[in-house]
Design an enzyme around this catalytic site. Structure first.
Site, short mmCIF file in Angstrom:
data_model
loop_
_atom_site.label_atom_id
_atom_site.label_comp_id
_atom_site.label_asym_id
_atom_site.label_seq_id
_atom_site.Cartn_x
_atom_site.Cartn_y
_atom_site.Cartn_z
N LYS A 118 0.75 -1.13 0.15
CA LYS A 118 0.09 -0.13 -0.18
C LYS A 118 0.81 1.18 -0.03
CE LYS A 118 -2.71 2.97 2.92
NZ LYS A 118 -3.27 3.29 4.04
N GLY B 23 -10.50 7.76 7.47
CA GLY B 23 -11.70 8.46 7.96
C GLY B 23 -13.05 7.74 8.45
N THR C 72 -8.25 3.30 12.53
CA THR C 72 -8.49 3.76 14.14
C THR C 72 -10.10 3.56 14.61
OG1 THR C 72 -7.10 5.78 13.23
CG2 THR C 72 -8.44 6.00 15.06
#
Ligand SMILES: CC(=O)[C@@H](O)[C@H](O)COP(=O)(O)O
Length: 284
Positions: A121, A209, A231
């Site tokens: 990535k 996000g 997260t």
């Protein structure tokens, strides 16, 4: 064949429980059962990381080569010792890199460390405050890495023009942000994501996000091929339970997308059951 006709022929007779098996995510020629990709940062410890990954059902696990020890720091705990052998496809990432040069160097190191590993990535950041991608440096790095034989999944902005350029360079998956990394604000611009999804012939995965399960479901309902997150799981009160919730959300969103939602009517009601022949004295 477009996905709709493929889908009809593939699952015409399949029981719903079978659908997932046939609806695999294919990246760089390899098929995966899960469309949820999970990061390994910010957990309490490697035990918790392993438990959350297991609960998420993910097949691809992304690792920040500059932050997480996969053997490059001798004498320190190694994440790989906590994961079941050969269960996951590792996706080394370049988190923390701010130039094409740094990102390329990091992924070359990952390739050495992980025995000629190709799937990576790419993430080149442009600002240490908002962590927005530097698309100029991302394009530069993508050119070099693709030419060197890497299968590059690329983190980028939700700009369809940049997304198209990255696909033309040869990236094997486009990963536009939903919103800022670590913000948990969910999908800020579904319209741009839709444009990217419609134009792309390689998988499109939302990356960064996502805050909670409904964000992941919305991404999948929009037609994303997958979702990558860190997260939302690691910073949840109960990361393992949240990982499970994300698994369900990605599966639900994908099933809803494939099932083709009912047409939306602009604030006009339609009764759920026919109104003719109803035993009632009330005139319609
Ligand atoms: C794990 C990883 O690759 C991150 O760089 C990624 O962008 C995730 O973002 P969130 O932490 O917001 O899910």
């Amino acid at each position: 064949m477009n996905w709709k006709s493929w889908w009809r022929s593939a699952v015409a007779d399949a029981a719903p429980k079978e659908w997932k098996v046939q609806d695999q995510l294919v990246i760089a020629g390899k098929a995966y059962n899960s469309r949820l990709l999970v990061g390994t940062g910010k957990y309490r410890d490697f035990e918790q990381t392993a438990e959350a990954l297991d609960a998420s059902g993910c097949d691809i696990v992304t690792v920040a080569i500059r932050r997480v020890n996969l053997g490059q720091h001798a004498g320190e705990p190694n994440l790989l010792d906590f994961l079941p052998q050969n269960r996951y496809t590792l996706l080394p990432n370049t988190a923390g890199c701010y130039s094409a040069e740094d990102a390329i160097r990091t992924l070359r190191l990952a390739r050495e460390l992980l025995d000629d590993h190709r799937l990576v990535k790419l993430e080149v950041l442009g600002d240490s405050g908002n962590l927005f991608p530097n698309v100029k440096e991302t394009l530069k790095a993508a050119e070099v890495l693709v030419a060197e034989g890497f299968d590059v999944m690329v983190y980028t902005s939700d700009d369809p023009i940049i997304a198209r350029e990255l696909e033309q360079i040869g990236c094997c998956a486009i990963m536009p942000l939903a919103s800022l990394i670590g913000s948990g604000m969910g999908i800020l611009n579904p319209w741009n994501l839709k444009l990217i999804i419609e134009q792309s012939s390689v998988p499109v995965l939302v990356d960064a996000g996502v805050g909670t399960a409904s964000d992941a479901a919305i991404a999948m309902e929009l037609g994303c091929d997958g979702v990558l997150m860190n997260t939302a799981i690691a910073a949840a009160g109960n990361p393992v339970l949240m990982a499970h919730a994300m698994k369900l959300a990605v599966e639900a969103g994908r099933a809803a997308y494939c099932a083709e939602r009912m047409p939306k009517r602009f604030y006009s009601a339609v009764p759920s059951s026919p109104s003719e022949g109803v035993i009632s004295s009330r005139k319609p």
